[in-house]
Design a protein around this motif. Structure first.
Motif, short mmCIF file in Angstrom:
data_model
loop_
_atom_site.label_atom_id
_atom_site.label_comp_id
_atom_site.label_asym_id
_atom_site.label_seq_id
_atom_site.Cartn_x
_atom_site.Cartn_y
_atom_site.Cartn_z
N ALA A 45 0.84 -1.20 0.00
CA ALA A 45 0.00 0.00 0.00
C ALA A 45 0.87 1.25 0.00
N HIS A 46 1.95 1.24 0.78
CA HIS A 46 2.85 2.39 0.82
C HIS A 46 3.50 2.61 -0.55
N ALA A 47 3.97 1.54 -1.16
CA ALA A 47 4.58 1.66 -2.49
C ALA A 47 3.56 2.14 -3.52
N ASN A 48 2.33 1.66 -3.40
CA ASN A 48 1.27 2.09 -4.31
C ASN A 48 0.97 3.57 -4.12
N ASN A 49 0.93 4.03 -2.88
CA ASN A 49 0.70 5.45 -2.61
C ASN A 49 1.82 6.31 -3.17
N GLN A 50 3.05 5.84 -3.10
CA GLN A 50 4.16 6.58 -3.68
C GLN A 50 4.01 6.68 -5.20
N ARG A 51 3.59 5.59 -5.83
CA ARG A 51 3.35 5.63 -7.28
C ARG A 51 2.24 6.61 -7.62
N ARG A 52 1.20 6.64 -6.80
CA ARG A 52 0.10 7.57 -7.03
C ARG A 52 0.56 9.02 -6.87
N GLU A 53 1.37 9.29 -5.86
CA GLU A 53 1.88 10.65 -5.68
C GLU A 53 2.73 11.07 -6.87
N HIS A 54 3.52 10.14 -7.39
CA HIS A 54 4.32 10.43 -8.58
C HIS A 54 3.39 10.74 -9.75
N MET A 55 2.30 9.98 -9.89
CA MET A 55 1.33 10.21 -10.95
C MET A 55 0.69 11.59 -10.80
N ARG A 56 0.34 11.96 -9.58
CA ARG A 56 -0.26 13.28 -9.34
C ARG A 56 0.68 14.39 -9.77
N ALA A 57 1.96 14.26 -9.44
CA ALA A 57 2.95 15.27 -9.81
C ALA A 57 3.07 15.38 -11.33
N LYS A 58 3.09 14.24 -12.01
CA LYS A 58 3.18 14.27 -13.47
C LYS A 58 1.94 14.90 -14.10
N LEU A 59 0.76 14.60 -13.56
CA LEU A 59 -0.46 15.21 -14.08
C LEU A 59 -0.44 16.72 -13.86
N ARG A 60 0.05 17.16 -12.70
CA ARG A 60 0.17 18.60 -12.45
C ARG A 60 1.10 19.25 -13.46
N GLU A 61 2.21 18.57 -13.78
CA GLU A 61 3.15 19.10 -14.76
C GLU A 61 2.49 19.28 -16.12
N MET A 62 1.54 18.41 -16.44
CA MET A 62 0.84 18.49 -17.72
C MET A 62 -0.34 19.47 -17.65
N GLY A 63 -0.57 20.07 -16.49
CA GLY A 63 -1.65 21.03 -16.35
C GLY A 63 -3.02 20.42 -16.15
N ARG A 64 -3.06 19.17 -15.72
CA ARG A 64 -4.33 18.48 -15.49
C ARG A 64 -4.54 18.30 -13.99
N PRO A 65 -5.74 18.62 -13.50
CA PRO A 65 -6.00 18.40 -12.07
C PRO A 65 -6.10 16.90 -11.78
N PRO A 66 -5.29 16.40 -10.88
CA PRO A 66 -5.33 14.96 -10.60
C PRO A 66 -6.46 14.60 -9.65
N GLU A 67 -7.02 13.43 -9.85
CA GLU A 67 -7.95 12.83 -8.91
C GLU A 67 -7.33 11.49 -8.53
N VAL A 68 -7.04 11.33 -7.27
CA VAL A 68 -6.30 10.16 -6.83
C VAL A 68 -7.05 9.43 -5.73
N THR A 69 -7.00 8.12 -5.79
CA THR A 69 -7.57 7.28 -4.74
C THR A 69 -6.44 6.63 -3.97
N HIS A 70 -6.45 6.81 -2.65
CA HIS A 70 -5.47 6.18 -1.78
C HIS A 70 -6.17 5.06 -1.02
N CYS A 71 -5.51 3.90 -0.96
CA CYS A 71 -6.05 2.77 -0.21
C CYS A 71 -5.04 2.35 0.85
N GLN A 72 -5.54 2.04 2.02
CA GLN A 72 -4.69 1.61 3.13
C GLN A 72 -5.22 0.27 3.63
N ALA A 73 -4.32 -0.70 3.74
CA ALA A 73 -4.71 -2.02 4.25
C ALA A 73 -4.91 -1.94 5.76
#
Length: 85
Positions: A45-73
């Protein structure tokens, strides 16, 4: 427009579902309901959240508002709590 869609689709594929994380832990040999399985799920879950944060940053760089789902076991690794923002 394709320039923005293709990278975004590639980034979305980087995130694992709770079922993917559970499957990974079981593939590693951990049994559901054990402490080691719960620890594996937490790490996944932690590794997945890190991947999602990376995705959010990339979407911000492209000028798109990110919508992200975080899951915790949960502590036993038998359930998840997810939130989208």
């Amino acid at each position: 427009m394709r320039y923005f869609i293709i990278p975004a689709l590639g980034l979305l594929g980087a995130c694992a579902t709770p079922q993917d994380m559970a499957s990974s832990c079981q593939t590693y040999g951990f049994k559901p309901g054990t402490d080691s399985y719960a620890q594996c799920m937490q790490k996944e879950a932690h590794a997945n959240n890190q991947r999602r944060e990376h995705m959010r940053a990339k979407l911000r760089e492209m000028g798109r508002p990110p919508e992200v789902t975080h899951c915790q076991a949960d502590m036993l690794g038998t359930g998840f709590q997810c939130s989208t923002f």
